[in-house]
Design an enzyme around this catalytic site. Structure first.
Site, PDB file in Angstrom:
ATOM      1  N   MET A 213      79.846  -0.296  66.299  1.00 30.70           N
ATOM      2  CA  MET A 213      79.085  -0.282  67.542  1.00 30.70           C
ATOM      3  C   MET A 213      78.072   0.853  67.612  1.00 30.70           C
ATOM      4  O   MET A 213      76.980   0.672  68.133  1.00 30.70           O
ATOM      5  CB  MET A 213      80.033  -0.187  68.748  1.00 30.70           C
ATOM      6  CG  MET A 213      80.426  -1.529  69.327  1.00 30.70           C
ATOM      7  SD  MET A 213      79.063  -2.691  69.503  1.00 30.70           S
ATOM      8  CE  MET A 213      78.270  -2.053  70.959  1.00 30.70           C
ATOM      9  N   CYS A 214      78.432   2.028  67.090  1.00 27.57           N
ATOM     10  CA  CYS A 214      77.483   3.137  67.198  1.00 27.57           C
ATOM     11  C   CYS A 214      76.227   2.871  66.396  1.00 27.57           C
ATOM     12  O   CYS A 214      75.123   3.265  66.777  1.00 27.57           O
ATOM     13  CB  CYS A 214      78.126   4.459  66.786  1.00 27.57           C
ATOM     14  SG  CYS A 214      78.790   4.438  65.120  1.00 27.57           S
ATOM     15  N   THR A 215      76.373   2.153  65.297  1.00 29.78           N
ATOM     16  CA  THR A 215      75.197   1.785  64.504  1.00 29.78           C
ATOM     17  C   THR A 215      74.311   0.848  65.314  1.00 29.78           C
ATOM     18  O   THR A 215      73.099   1.031  65.407  1.00 29.78           O
ATOM     19  CB  THR A 215      75.618   1.080  63.205  1.00 29.78           C
ATOM     20  OG1 THR A 215      76.485   1.932  62.467  1.00 29.78           O
ATOM     21  CG2 THR A 215      74.418   0.709  62.367  1.00 29.78           C
TER      22      THR A 215
END
Lengths: 439, 535
Positions: A213-215
């Site tokens: 998700m952070c990507t």
């Protein structure tokens, strides 16, 4: 010229290619095989086969079975025909788009192969119970979902009858399962209760790619990250087609919206490579497919119906095929897993300290490589009553039981040695777990 | 329907396969014209798998009349086909699968065509023959070899499938290898890469930047350090690589307490040390192409492939300083967007530069043989450079050499037969039933009453075949018995398997993508095994 069709609907020489194998003995046949004219009659009149899926593999399977003498065939498929199916699902034409696959496939085979009676079912496999499945001699799967395979696997396991702990062979319905992806494919024979089942070899299935998700949220690098951003974050926030309207991968307008948003996102980060085709591929998780691979894998299947058809003993139950570079086949014996959660009858264990939260148990059920459950529902008997500890699939119950996830097993009133019953889409039967408290 | 509508419809219809061979692959398919000799079930199954993906055109050559037996195992015949010419009847039902395809038929025996008009076969992109007698097959093979038309022989004989590819030279730019190594050049960084690496100051970066620096940069930086301390030698063996990994580990930032922070990019670097430090060598297969006669002598007849091979060889010897053009792609890795994109651009731009240099070599060769530079497009050159490490050329020798007593691959056959149950025995049996056919004008065991006597006759054929070629191998009696049992039957499921296998090889030949087999494929439907031999 009109064929002289006999009363059985057959003409002279019709089954000659098949008869040589059923009516002649040979040095490599199964020791119990007796050549006889009755085997062909069995195929034509009595043998009942179920084909699950009328897609790429299903169309090929129906054709192969029909031309091998099988007449009583049922086919189950819950889908309707899409334009993108037409490059390989050869029982369908442009005019059939939108119609149920099972029905169109059955009609085509029945009219092309006289005497063949394919019965279609435009339904989900889960809509049938034991009484339906029990009527078949063999079940062949051409599915595109691991969950559906596992469900089918579980259903056939539930049909097994044990007399004093000994498996009654007449309760075994062989399952032949095939799958393809691009230029790769596999086919396996499963004798429930005897050979490795689907769940015994769950680790063979490659995990689905999910980007972190952070990507997606703050560090996109690939065009795929931009597309997932539009799909996972922007769509729920902007609700471009109205409240509660879910993203439909088959709706070109929806895909177009995602495509535009992905382009904007990509432009922000100087990422190139977002195309309409890629957008569709990511959103729908499209797997490339061609006719030839399906033809090859389906071609191995009736041969794998050992005794029924050609009376050859399959040495190995799992076949793998790849024709990217030349042609490559490999067969091996998939082994049963001693403690398989589906077929081993070994009680499954859950080892947790009493201070562990129910959330941890849930994560274990979904993340453990041998279990890979999708949305397990956990129930237990507490104070003589059946209590649902957590259930995801019904929104109102999910909301009500959600607070339990943060409670510890001790707080929920569970005791050491207690049985937990877990239901999931991957199995038609509840799986029983024994809870062991660790210190 | 407008042209645009038609195109969109085709894009939708072919979507799942376009993702495998792209629009250019599809275009090659749509420009191809395939000939099928004999519309037996094996043949129509092959064509089905070519018509569905949209081959341009097919022509079936078959002089047979449809029999009841044919209708029994062939999906593209119906009960009212009996008595009709088999080419005509099957063309109707195959054509109906896809209206984009043009289907044609010739009601003629291939032997007659070879007598009267062998040049008929010159027009095809590929000729596929199924269930064809040996003598006709050899004749056809000879005509096609001389005309440089690829030839695919396919057969279903009982529970055995057979395919033989005959093609003088087949070149592949896009082989799509399954597990290709990345082209990162860490062992010999080009100047722009070195400059880019130098622009990073790992020790003085902010924590966030440090944790989001691409692993390629990290390995490159530490490699510079290592090289200074090790006499400019890269870590070579396990011990040195382990020491290098330790160096990386020590590079991970520590917090106030001295414990290492979580830096996933460093973990990635450590994991990739093994492959990242592999020397950027030119693969042997590509070296072989550089040494080939076709590369050495560029003429006005040289196919674009060889002109480009030569241009790349020239590049390697000049601008490339011993290396192939940079591929230009990098794998995804943990990094913030800016750092990743700028690193990617360094490789991408270098790849473009290298391709431009190759292009200049291409142009000079074309000019030298009096051709215009537009003959080979920039796009093709870039695609070629991107795939330079994966180029493949396949030569499948003529049938006449396989069959020649002096040119037979005796060693290959004998060594395979060290295992008497190797698929090679099935090849020898197929050759033997062909001998039987030559002698008796029929195949063994077609009728029940023939089986027993034919076992003896077939055994004699096996014996004479082995003697003729001087093969001291043992063919077990069981196989002789089994091949009589088959009675030359063509069970549909085996035909279907071969139909899929052969069609995919045909698609490889037409699209020049993925690598065809070389040159004999045997499928054992009893044991569900297969093997490829070079005969």
């Amino acid at each position: 010229m009109a064929l002289d069709v006999g009363s059985s609907g057959d003409w002279d020489g019709r089954w000659r290619h098949v008869q040589k194998f059923l009516e002649r003995s040979g040095p490599f046949t199964h020791p119990d095989f007796e050549p006889s004219e009755e085997t062909l009659q069995f195929l034509l009149e009595t043998c009942k086969i179920l084909v699950i899926g009328a897609g790429g593999l299903g169309c090929e399977l129906l054709k192969n079975l029909a031309l091998s003498g099988f007449r009583h065939i049922h086919v189950v498929d819950m889908d309707t025909i899409d334009v993108s199916n037409l490059n390989r699902q050869f029982l369908f034409r442009s005019k059939d788009v939108g119609h149920p696959k099972a029905e169109v496939a059955a009609d085509f085979i029945n009219s092309r192969v006289p005497g063949c009676h394919v019965v279609p079912h435009f339904k989900k496999i889960q809509e049938f119970d034991e009484s339906f499945y029990r009527q078949f001699h063999i079940i062949v799967c051409g599915l595109d979902s691991i969950i559906a395979r596992r469900w089918m696997n579980g259903m056939l396991l539930s049909l097994l009858v044990y007399d004093d702990g000994v498996l009654d062979p007449s309760s075994i319905i062989p399952l032949i399962d095939g799958g393809t992806e691009g230029f790769k494919g596999n086919a396996r024979v499963i004798l429930p209760g005897m050979t490795a089942c689907i769940d015994c070899t769950l680790e063979l299935y490659p995990p689905q790619i999910n980007f972190p998700m952070c990507t997606i949220a703050s560090m996109p690098r690939l065009p795929e990250h931009c597309i997932e951003y539009a799909r996972i974050l922007q769509w729920p926030k902007e609700k471009p087609f109205g409240d509660g309207v879910a993203l439909d991968g088959d709706n070109p307008e929806h895909i177009h919206w995602v495509f535009q948003k992905s382009l904007e996102r990509a432009a922000e980060f100087n990422i190139i490579g977002v195309t309409y085709r890629l957008t569709q591929g990511v959103v729908k998780r499209i797997i490339p497919a061609v006719a030839s691979t399906n033809a090859v894998i389906a071609g191995t299947v009736p041969s794998r119906e050992n005794t029924a058809l050609f009376a050859y003993v399959p040495l190995n139950n799992y076949l793998v095929f790849n024709d990217v570079d030349g042609l490559y086949t490999y067969t091996f014996e998939a082994e049963r897993k001693e403690n398989c959660s589906a077929c081993s009858q070994v009680p499954q264990k859950l080892q947790f300290p009493p201070s562990a939260k129910l959330q941890e148990v849930l994560e274990y059920l979904t993340e453990n490589a041998s279990l890979q459950m999708k949305s397990p529902a956990i129930t237990a008997t507490l104070e003589g009553k059946n209590k649902t500890l957590y259930l995801q699939t019904v929104a109102s119950i999910e909301e009500k039981t959600r607070p339990n996830l943060c409670k510890t097993l001790k707080e929920l009133g569970l005791a050491d040695g207690q049985e937990l019953a877990v239901a999931d889409v991957t199995t038609p039967q509840t799986v029983l777990f024994k809870l062991n408290f660790t210190s | 329907m407008t042209m645009a509508d038609h195109k969109t419809n085709k894009d939708q219809r072919y979507d799942r396969q376009l993702r495998l061979w792209g629009d250019h692959g599809q275009e090659a398919l749509e420009n191809a014209h395939v000939c099928l000799v004999n519309a037996a079930a094996s043949g129509t199954e092959i064509l089905k798998n070519l018509v569905l993906p949209g081959i341009g055109a097919f022509t079936i050559v078959d002089g047979h009349r449809v029999s009841g037996e044919d209708v029994g195992n062939n999906f593209f015949l119906s009960s009212d086909s009996v008595g009709k010419n088999r080419a005509q009847a099957t063309t109707e039902l195959l054509q109906e699968l896809n209206t984009d395809v043009s289907g044609n038929f010739v009601e003629e025996n291939p032997d007659r065509l070879l007598d009267n008009d062998p040049e008929f076969f010159h027009r095809f992109s590929l000729v596929i023959a199924v269930q064809l007698e040996e003598s006709t097959c050899l004749r056809l093979g000879s005509v096609l070899w001389n005309a440089a038309v690829p030839f695919l022989v396919c057969r279903t004989y009982g529970l055995v499938g057979y395919m033989r590819l005959v093609v003088r030279e087949h070149t592949v730019v896009e082989s799509h290898p399954d597990n290709a190594l990345e082209d990162l050049r860490l062992d010999q960084p080009f100047p722009e890469l070195t400059n880019h690496i130098t622009s990073y100051d790992l020790d003085n970066m902010e924590k966030k930047d440090h944790s989001h620096t691409p692993w390629v940069i990290i390995v490159a930086k530490y490699l510079q350090k290592w090289c200074r301390e090790h006499d400019f030698q890269l870590p070579r063996n396990y011990k040195e690589k382990e020491a290098f990994r330790q160096l990386l580990r020590e590079g991970i930032r520590k917090n106030e307490n001295g414990t290492p922070e979580e830096e996933e990019n460093f973990d990635e670097a450590i994991k990739n040390v093994n492959t990242a430090l592999n020397p950027s060598k030119i693969p042997t297969a590509v070296e072989d192409l550089f040494n080939a006669e076709q590369c050495e002598n560029i003429t006005s007849q040289s196919p674009a492939f060889w002109v480009m091979v030569r241009a790349v060889r020239d590049f390697v010897q000049a601008e490339g300083r011993g290396s192939l053009p940079v591929r230009g792609t990098i794998p995804d890795m943990i990094a913030d967007s800016d750092k990743f994109i700028s690193l990617q651009n360094v490789y991408r731009e270098r790849a473009l530069q290298d391709a431009a240099a190759v292009s200049r070599h291409v142009e000079s060769h074309l000019q030298a043989v009096g051709k215009l530079p537009e003959c080979i497009s920039e796009q093709d050159i870039r695609l070629f450079c991107k795939n330079a490490a994966f180029l493949r050329v396949v030569h499948c020798r003529a049938l006449v050499e396989e069959y020649g007593v002096d040119t037979v691959h005796k060693d290959e056959i004998t060594s395979c037969m060290d295992n008497p149950d190797s698929e090679m025995v099935l090849y020898l049996m197929l050759r033997s039933v062909d001998c039987f056919y030559q002698q008796h004008s029929r195949y063994p065991g077609v009728y029940n009453y023939q089986v027993e006597d034919d076992i003896v006759r077939l055994k004699l054929c096996v014996h004479s075949l082995l003697q003729e070629y001087g093969l001291t191998v043992n063919v077990k009696d069981d196989y002789v018995h089994e091949f009589c049992r088959y009675g030359a039957a063509e069970p549909h499921t085996v035909a279907a398997f071969m139909g899929g296998a052969a069609a995919q090889e045909a698609i490889k030949l037409i699209t020049h993508q993925f690598v065809p087999f070389n040159n004999t494929f045997i499928y054992n439907a009893m044991a569900q095994t297969s093997a490829t031999f070079q005969l």
